[in-house]
Design a protein around this motif. Structure first.
Motif, PDB file in Angstrom:
ATOM      1  N   GLN A  49       1.044  -3.418  -0.246  1.00 22.41           N
ATOM      2  CA  GLN A  49       1.517  -2.764   0.746  1.00 22.41           C
ATOM      3  C   GLN A  49       2.089  -3.550   1.871  1.00 22.41           C
ATOM      4  OE1 GLN A  49      -1.569  -0.617   2.717  1.00 22.41           O
ATOM      5  NE2 GLN A  49      -2.328   0.095   0.739  1.00 22.41           N
TER       6      GLN A  49
ATOM      7  N   ASP B  79      -1.900  -2.638  -4.735  1.00 23.87           N
ATOM      8  CA  ASP B  79      -0.758  -2.516  -4.004  1.00 23.87           C
ATOM      9  C   ASP B  79      -0.971  -3.262  -2.695  1.00 23.87           C
ATOM     10  OD1 ASP B  79       1.681  -1.889  -2.535  1.00 23.87           O
ATOM     11  OD2 ASP B  79       1.414   0.152  -3.257  1.00 23.87           O
TER      12      ASP B  79
ATOM     13  N   ARG C 141      -5.158  -0.282  -1.823  1.00 25.91           N
ATOM     14  CA  ARG C 141      -5.599   0.607  -2.907  1.00 25.91           C
ATOM     15  C   ARG C 141      -5.433   0.041  -4.483  1.00 25.91           C
ATOM     16  NH1 ARG C 141      -2.101   4.609  -5.111  1.00 25.91           N
ATOM     17  NH2 ARG C 141      -0.474   4.013  -3.775  1.00 25.91           N
ATOM     18  N   THR C 142      -6.568   0.209  -5.180  1.00 33.85           N
ATOM     19  CA  THR C 142      -6.613  -0.200  -6.578  1.00 33.85           C
ATOM     20  C   THR C 142      -6.286   0.913  -7.651  1.00 33.85           C
ATOM     21  OG1 THR C 142      -7.848  -2.217  -5.785  1.00 33.85           O
ATOM     22  CG2 THR C 142      -7.751  -1.724  -7.977  1.00 33.85           C
ATOM     23  N   ARG C 143      -5.641   0.876  -8.484  1.00 33.33           N
ATOM     24  CA  ARG C 143      -5.504   1.546  -9.544  1.00 33.33           C
ATOM     25  C   ARG C 143      -5.394   0.791 -10.946  1.00 33.33           C
ATOM     26  NH1 ARG C 143      -0.626   1.308  -6.907  1.00 33.33           N
ATOM     27  NH2 ARG C 143       1.328   1.019  -8.231  1.00 33.33           N
TER      28      ARG C 143
END
Length: 525
Positions: A52, A50, A513-515
């Motif tokens: 952002q 993301d 953030r990584t998911r």
């Protein structure tokens, strides 16, 4: 497995002809697979980042840098000083570096800096450097010919090595600073060179650079790569899977006679454009004859035979051309050769080209060559000969143009310093030296991205963001395109918070953030 990486919720500038901006891109198998908005994963193993709302751009490409020679810099290089603009900032950076470098080891910044870049218009004093790094020798220098500045430990070290240093820690410009360079370099080991090379690569990635065109520097003399061993650190990093960015190698030729022994050996024993997606032999440059000969008026007769041989064998060739007189004389020879061997289509380029006039530019266009237009005069003061790069005239002409730094011992490596100079025409001290030839932010970023693949015959793979091209991009700390939020002076402080090379995260500042796709539970497309 798809080896899928998706970046969402950003402002991603593709730098295509329409200046398209998208919010999402996906990368599969190391290449861009899709561009658009609200892209979803195609497999459960995808990584999703993301952004952002941050701005992302294609991975920056420096098409003329002496990267591998930075591995020869003595000690632990402090490249971050390129963007310190006060003595206090410089001392803070030196202190931070001292905290992580083993006690007693040299901290150095040689090339890429100038005392005039600091608000105080001076180097930090010997006493200030002592306070910042009391347990490390510290040596700062504009280049390997100086002048230089030391703290007490570095002053003592250099004096022990026979180098004169003033009581104030200053090493005089010229012979003394060259002696300092030679003395400090004599203590360098192969392990030091390997460490420095990897450190420089990490710095470049943190600035958003994903590909460097390493210009020839193999001469067995002070500060140049040894022809037999100079590329060993690069290949060791590649073998150990520690190479995180792309390197395109240009090999020099330094013949001094009509027998052309160096060129003949090169053409007969080197596979043209051999390599892989990360390391590749790209061509010959930035020399086809030594500097002392390439400036002659007229050029030596055998230069024409060298040019013809390179053209007949189909190699890319890039030539260092500083002054207008050099540009005109080399074009004269190229035009002569072109009558029998067509140069257009070979992706040759004239590099640097300071002070180029319109007549000479038109001759280059007629010949079908490109221009490597470089920002290294940022560290200069010149309004006169050899002049500055005519960015505005070059961009208006429509010729293929690419950007570079000519770093590191005579210029900065930081691309944002180079972009600042192209956009403002101002040098290290904020003095306008090329303002009449300044270009827009979009134009400056373009010459550092989209056309760069042309200069190594990889335009289908390298440069810009498009489906099928290498999955290289940088997520910026600040929005380079927002002139109200990022003032001109602020351009120099931009960094990359996330750099992706071939779909793999090569630099991560830890701000995003990584998911994975499974956790997101997004439908496939």
């Amino acid at each position: 497995m798809l080896n899928e990486l998706i970046l969402v919720n950003g402002r991603i500038h593709t730098m295509d002809d329409a200046n398209t901006v998208v919010s999402s891109v996906s990368i599969e198998g190391g290449r861009f697979a899709a561009l658009g908005d609200n892209l979803k994963s195609r497999g459960p193993d995808a990584r999703i980042v993301d952004l952002q709302g941050r701005t992302a751009v294609p991975g920056l490409i420096d098409n003329h840098v002496h990267f591998l020679r930075t591995g020869l810099l003595p000690g632990h290089d402090m490249r971050a000083l390129e963007t310190a603009f006060s003595v206090g900032e410089a001392l803070s950076l030196i202190n931070a570096r001292a905290r992580i470098v083993p006690r007693g080891e040299l901290l150095s910044a040689i090339g890429g800096i100038h005392p005039g870049q600091f608000a105080e218009r001076r180097y930090p004093s010997l006493e200030e450097l002592d306070d910042a790094a009391p347990e490390h020798p510290v040596y700062l220098s504009i280049s390997n010919w100086g002048p230089g500045a030391t703290n007490s430990l570095a002053r003592h070290l250099l004096q022990e090595l026979g180098v004169p240093v003033g009581k104030d820690g200053i090493v005089a410009k010229g012979e003394d600073t060259v002696a300092a360079w030679n003395a400090l370099s004599s203590k360098r080991t192969y392990c030091d060179t390997l460490r420095q090379t990897e450190s420089q690569m990490k710095f470049a990635l943190s600035m958003g650079l994903t590909c460097l065109f390493d210009m020839g520097g193999t001469i067995p003399a002070g500060g140049w790569l040894d022809p037999a061993t100079g590329y060993d650190p690069l290949f060791e990093l590649m073998r150990e899977d520690r190479l995180r960015m792309r390197i395109r190698i240009f090999l020099p030729v330094l013949d001094t006679s009509a027998a052309l022994p160096d060129l003949t050996a090169r053409l007969d024993n080197t596979f043209n454009e051999f390599g892989n997606d990360f390391v590749r032999i790209a061509g010959i440059g930035e020399w086809l004859i030594p500097a002392k000969l390439q400036r002659r008026q007229p050029l030596p007769d055998f230069y024409a035979a060298s040019v013809r041989a390179v053209a007949e064998r189909g190699w890319v060739y890039r030539q260092h051309l500083i002054t207008l007189a050099e540009q005109k004389e080399h074009l004269r020879v190229w035009e002569k050769v072109n009558k029998s061997v067509k140069i257009a289509g070979l992706h040759w380029s004239m590099d640097h080209c300071y002070g180029m006039d319109k007549e000479t530019l038109n001759r280059a266009i007629d010949l079908g060559v490109g221009i490597g237009s470089h920002s290294s005069p940022y560290l200069g003061d010149s309004l006169k000969s050899p002049g500055n790069p005519p960015f505005r005239m070059i961009m208006d002409s429509g010729i293929v143009a690419g950007g570079g730094s000519d770093g590191a011992r005579i210029s900065a490596i930081n691309p944002w310093v180079m972009l600042y100079y192209a956009v403002t025409g101002k040098n290290y001290a904020g003095k306008p030296i090329n303002s009449e030839q300044s270009i827009s932010r979009e134009e400056a970023l373009r010459i550092w991205t989209a056309p760069q693949g042309w200069f190594c015959r990889e335009e289908r793979n390298l440069g810009g963001i498009a489906v099928g091209k290498f999955g290289d991009l940088s997520v910026l700390s600040d929005d380079f395109f927002d002139e109200s939020a990022v003032q001109d002076d602020d351009i120099r402080n931009i960094t990359s918070v996330l750099t992706v090379v071939g779909g793999k995260i090569a630099h991560d500042a830890g701000l995003l953030r990584t998911r994975d796709a499974e956790a997101r539970k997004a439908p496939s497309i």
